[in-house]
Design a protein around this motif. Structure first.
Motif, mmCIF file in Angstrom:
data_model
loop_
_atom_site.group_PDB
_atom_site.id
_atom_site.type_symbol
_atom_site.label_atom_id
_atom_site.label_comp_id
_atom_site.label_asym_id
_atom_site.label_seq_id
_atom_site.Cartn_x
_atom_site.Cartn_y
_atom_site.Cartn_z
ATOM 1 N N ILE A 69 0.836 -1.210 0.000
ATOM 2 C CA ILE A 69 0.000 0.000 0.000
ATOM 3 C C ILE A 69 0.871 1.260 0.000
ATOM 4 O O ILE A 69 0.542 2.249 -0.660
ATOM 5 C CB ILE A 69 -0.967 -0.007 1.203
ATOM 6 C CG1 ILE A 69 -2.025 -1.104 1.005
ATOM 7 C CG2 ILE A 69 -1.621 1.351 1.406
ATOM 8 C CD1 ILE A 69 -2.826 -1.429 2.249
ATOM 9 N N CYS A 70 1.992 1.214 0.698
ATOM 10 C CA CYS A 70 2.901 2.362 0.737
ATOM 11 C C CYS A 70 3.800 2.442 -0.495
ATOM 12 O O CYS A 70 4.131 3.545 -0.960
ATOM 13 C CB CYS A 70 3.762 2.306 1.999
ATOM 14 S SG CYS A 70 2.816 2.480 3.521
ATOM 15 N N HIS A 86 -0.310 -0.869 -15.794
ATOM 16 C CA HIS A 86 0.724 -1.528 -15.006
ATOM 17 C C HIS A 86 0.169 -1.996 -13.669
ATOM 18 O O HIS A 86 -0.742 -1.386 -13.111
ATOM 19 C CB HIS A 86 1.886 -0.564 -14.758
ATOM 20 C CG HIS A 86 2.724 -0.336 -15.971
ATOM 21 N ND1 HIS A 86 4.078 -0.328 -15.923
ATOM 22 C CD2 HIS A 86 2.413 -0.116 -17.269
ATOM 23 C CE1 HIS A 86 4.568 -0.105 -17.119
ATOM 24 N NE2 HIS A 86 3.566 0.033 -17.958
ATOM 25 N N PHE A 87 0.756 -3.060 -13.125
ATOM 26 C CA PHE A 87 0.297 -3.637 -11.869
ATOM 27 C C PHE A 87 0.383 -2.636 -10.726
ATOM 28 O O PHE A 87 -0.510 -2.571 -9.884
ATOM 29 C CB PHE A 87 1.107 -4.899 -11.546
ATOM 30 C CG PHE A 87 0.734 -5.525 -10.235
ATOM 31 C CD1 PHE A 87 -0.503 -6.128 -10.067
ATOM 32 C CD2 PHE A 87 1.602 -5.497 -9.158
ATOM 33 C CE1 PHE A 87 -0.869 -6.707 -8.862
ATOM 34 C CE2 PHE A 87 1.251 -6.070 -7.948
ATOM 35 C CZ PHE A 87 0.013 -6.675 -7.803
ATOM 36 N N GLU A 88 1.438 -1.813 -10.715
ATOM 37 C CA GLU A 88 1.585 -0.858 -9.614
ATOM 38 C C GLU A 88 0.468 0.186 -9.619
ATOM 39 O O GLU A 88 0.246 0.865 -8.630
ATOM 40 C CB GLU A 88 2.958 -0.180 -9.628
ATOM 41 C CG GLU A 88 3.236 0.696 -10.818
ATOM 42 C CD GLU A 88 3.837 -0.035 -12.007
ATOM 43 O OE1 GLU A 88 4.265 0.656 -12.941
ATOM 44 O OE2 GLU A 88 3.887 -1.268 -12.012
ATOM 45 N N ALA A 139 -4.805 -1.141 -4.446
ATOM 46 C CA ALA A 139 -6.241 -1.430 -4.361
ATOM 47 C C ALA A 139 -6.457 -2.871 -3.920
ATOM 48 O O ALA A 139 -7.261 -3.153 -3.021
ATOM 49 C CB ALA A 139 -6.918 -1.191 -5.710
ATOM 50 N N LEU A 140 -5.726 -3.779 -4.534
ATOM 51 C CA LEU A 140 -5.828 -5.189 -4.146
ATOM 52 C C LEU A 140 -5.348 -5.384 -2.710
ATOM 53 O O LEU A 140 -5.964 -6.115 -1.932
ATOM 54 C CB LEU A 140 -4.995 -6.052 -5.094
ATOM 55 C CG LEU A 140 -5.465 -6.079 -6.542
ATOM 56 C CD1 LEU A 140 -4.448 -6.786 -7.417
ATOM 57 C CD2 LEU A 140 -6.826 -6.719 -6.656
ATOM 58 N N ALA A 141 -4.254 -4.715 -2.360
ATOM 59 C CA ALA A 141 -3.705 -4.860 -1.007
ATOM 60 C C ALA A 141 -4.662 -4.311 0.046
ATOM 61 O O ALA A 141 -4.828 -4.915 1.105
ATOM 62 C CB ALA A 141 -2.344 -4.161 -0.922
ATOM 63 N N VAL A 142 -5.326 -3.188 -0.236
ATOM 64 C CA VAL A 142 -6.291 -2.624 0.713
ATOM 65 C C VAL A 142 -7.439 -3.602 0.930
ATOM 66 O O VAL A 142 -7.862 -3.848 2.069
ATOM 67 C CB VAL A 142 -6.813 -1.246 0.231
ATOM 68 C CG1 VAL A 142 -8.052 -0.826 0.996
ATOM 69 C CG2 VAL A 142 -5.731 -0.190 0.363
ATOM 70 N N SER A 190 -10.871 4.653 0.553
ATOM 71 C CA SER A 190 -12.231 5.119 0.847
ATOM 72 C C SER A 190 -13.287 4.181 0.269
ATOM 73 O O SER A 190 -14.336 3.976 0.895
ATOM 74 C CB SER A 190 -12.434 6.559 0.367
ATOM 75 O OG SER A 190 -12.260 6.672 -1.024
ATOM 76 N N VAL A 191 -13.035 3.590 -0.882
ATOM 77 C CA VAL A 191 -13.995 2.615 -1.433
ATOM 78 C C VAL A 191 -14.074 1.393 -0.524
ATOM 79 O O VAL A 191 -15.167 0.907 -0.211
ATOM 80 C CB VAL A 191 -13.630 2.226 -2.883
ATOM 81 C CG1 VAL A 191 -14.383 0.991 -3.337
ATOM 82 C CG2 VAL A 191 -13.908 3.390 -3.824
ATOM 83 N N ALA A 192 -12.925 0.892 -0.071
ATOM 84 C CA ALA A 192 -12.929 -0.266 0.832
ATOM 85 C C ALA A 192 -13.667 0.059 2.131
ATOM 86 O O ALA A 192 -14.491 -0.735 2.609
ATOM 87 C CB ALA A 192 -11.498 -0.718 1.134
#
Length: 194
Positions: free
Chosen positions: A23-24, A46-48, A53-56, A112-114
């Motif tokens: 996330i960082c 790109h994945f980054e 988003a996936l990590a959150v 915020s979406v999560a």
């Protein structure tokens, strides 16, 4: 497929630490790409661009029980401050300054979406809560990681470039691939971990 593998091989504590690092690090990677390559559409592929988003999402899933047990978090969810979540999402989407958007805006959107989804889950009797807790959206939510993996193949094709690049066929194929991926790969890995 990397995240379910890591989730199955790490403890919740170590997985949470790794997810916080992602996330960082993802905004820094986006900023590096922006500075060295000038941004543009390529950055969005790109994945980054979406790793945080996936990590959150995974971090919330791993720590949801602890978060819901927190008095501070519960007080926030019941307060009017929770109404700032959609405002934060809209502010994060402000793309006037690419450096600000890639470095901070996207992360704000993802977090915020999560939190907004979690809030709707906690307030399941509200209008938004009833919609998000409908059986169709719950199932789609369970398939969301798999759908994320397959959506670029089926949904982000130029019309006419492939035989399946036409709506609604492309949407149906993406959902079918997500379901197969979820039940044949993701769910067995998660069961194996337990």
């Amino acid at each position: 497929l990397l995240l379910p593998f890591l989730y199955s091989s790490l403890s919740n504590k170590n997985a949470s630490k790794l997810l916080i690092v992602v996330i960082c690090a993802a905004p820094l990677a986006r900023l590096f790409w922006l500075v060295t390559h000038g941004g543009g559409v390529a950055l969005e592929w790109h994945f980054e661009s979406v790793a945080d988003a996936l990590a959150v999402g995974y971090l919330l899933a791993l720590n949801q029980e602890k978060l819901h047990a927190s008095r501070l978090y519960n007080r926030f969810c019941r307060s009017n401050l929770a109404l700032l979540i959609p405002v934060a999402t809209l502010l994060g989407a402000w793309q006037v300054y690419p450096v600000l958007y890639q470095g901070l805006g996207k992360s704000i959107i993802f977090i915020s979406v999560a939190l907004g989804i979690d809030l709707a889950i906690q307030r399941s009797k509200s209008g938004a809560g009833r919609i998000l807790n409908s059986s169709v959206l719950v199932k789609l939510g369970r398939w969301s990681y798999s759908l994320y993996l397959w959506q670029q193949i089926f949904l982000l094709q130029v019309r006419g470039s492939t035989p399946y690049a036409h709506f609604p066929l492309n949407l149906g194929l993406a959902i079918l691939a997500a379901a197969v991926s979820f039940y044949c790969i993701e769910e067995p890995i998660l069961k194996w971990r337990r």
